[in-house]
Write an enzyme that holds these catalytic residues in place. Sequence first.
Site, short mmCIF file in Angstrom:
data_model
loop_
_atom_site.label_atom_id
_atom_site.label_comp_id
_atom_site.label_asym_id
_atom_site.label_seq_id
_atom_site.Cartn_x
_atom_site.Cartn_y
_atom_site.Cartn_z
N ARG A 148 1.23 -2.04 -7.65
CA ARG A 148 0.33 -3.10 -7.17
C ARG A 148 -0.07 -4.04 -8.30
NH1 ARG A 148 2.56 -1.44 -2.74
NH2 ARG A 148 1.66 0.48 -1.87
N HIS A 183 6.60 4.40 7.54
CA HIS A 183 5.89 3.15 7.83
C HIS A 183 6.30 2.61 9.20
CE1 HIS A 183 5.63 3.34 3.41
NE2 HIS A 183 4.51 2.68 3.54
N LYS A 234 1.80 13.97 -4.01
CA LYS A 234 2.16 13.54 -2.66
C LYS A 234 3.67 13.73 -2.48
CE LYS A 234 2.73 8.69 -4.04
NZ LYS A 234 2.21 7.31 -3.93
N HIS A 235 4.20 13.79 -1.24
CA HIS A 235 3.51 13.74 0.04
C HIS A 235 3.66 15.12 0.66
CE1 HIS A 235 5.07 9.69 -0.87
NE2 HIS A 235 3.99 9.22 -0.25
N ASP A 238 -1.90 10.31 4.23
CA ASP A 238 -1.23 9.06 3.89
C ASP A 238 -1.86 7.99 4.79
OD1 ASP A 238 0.53 7.24 2.79
OD2 ASP A 238 2.33 8.40 3.23
#
Length: 339
Positions: A71, A182, A169-170, A251
């Site tokens: 990010r 997603h 994760k996950h 998540d």
Amino acid sequence: MTPAIFGLSGPALTEEERAFFKEADPAGYILFGRNCENAQQLRALTDDLRSLHGRDRLLVSIDQEGGRVARLRPPEWAPYPAGEAFDRLYQIALTSAIEAARANAHAMALELSAMGITVDFHPPLDVRQPNAHDVIGDRALGSDPVQVAAIGRAILDGLARGGVTGCIKHMPGHGRSMTDTHKEMPTVTASAEELEHDIAPFRSLASAPMGMTGHLLFTAWDADNPATLSSKVITEIIRGAIGFDGLLLTDDIDMEALEGTIPERSAKAYAAGCDIILNCWAKMDDMRGIVEALPTMSEATATRLDRALESTQVRDDLGEASELLAKRDALLNIAEAAA
């Protein structure tokens, strides 16, 4: 306190968000690119969140793995490689790969903590499987569980040295997914014996203070509910077979792998045994619905949250980050030279 982590709509709090967050008092926040314009703006945003709640050790989180999952990006912030870079080095120089991963995570944490970020959703301990969907792909730390655990441990250690808590994760493993959660629900038909391969790295790092579930259906364990919504998977596999006793997050509850409204999903995940609901998209109606659907944070969850944040620090400079990045690059060059 509401057992949820919420996203923010932009680079500064809106007045509506400020009023809502003050009243809802969520466990913490997650940041995305839309929230991160430059260092000065980002630190002002995270300082504002801490001031809003009066909590110095506030959970302010981000997905900063490196590679395509980052990010904070150049030129404002430093570049970081995907997990595959450390996998390649591990094949020819095991010790160098572990040290490179540790230095990389330490530098990353120094940068994050200077931005007021206390939690990084990193490392992924998903064991790479042949022919699986590339939703994990080059993010994986390897295809051998022992290797994944070794590099993952170095990443957790490096993050902690920089004052940031990592999150494994996950759980219980995303490496066999043939679809992107997603977009749709992956169904994993491997046997319980085969799945021992997937949970091995998580078992090795079960003492990690924070972990995240995956939205996958494992027919060997629960043919009706994905891991995030399965009390059986959470109780018998994540808390039981893996032995994880840290703070367990979902998540992103908004992913299309799950069905039902966002508040309905949140209530099901909480009832199944998740400590914290992660909701990323800053949609006010969804966030209000989550607050209404969830009870006040339990004492057990509050204890896990405090434990996960107890060693976090917010810094005012990058410290030795540049030296650590130079060390990382020198080590990764071993793999480049060999190639």
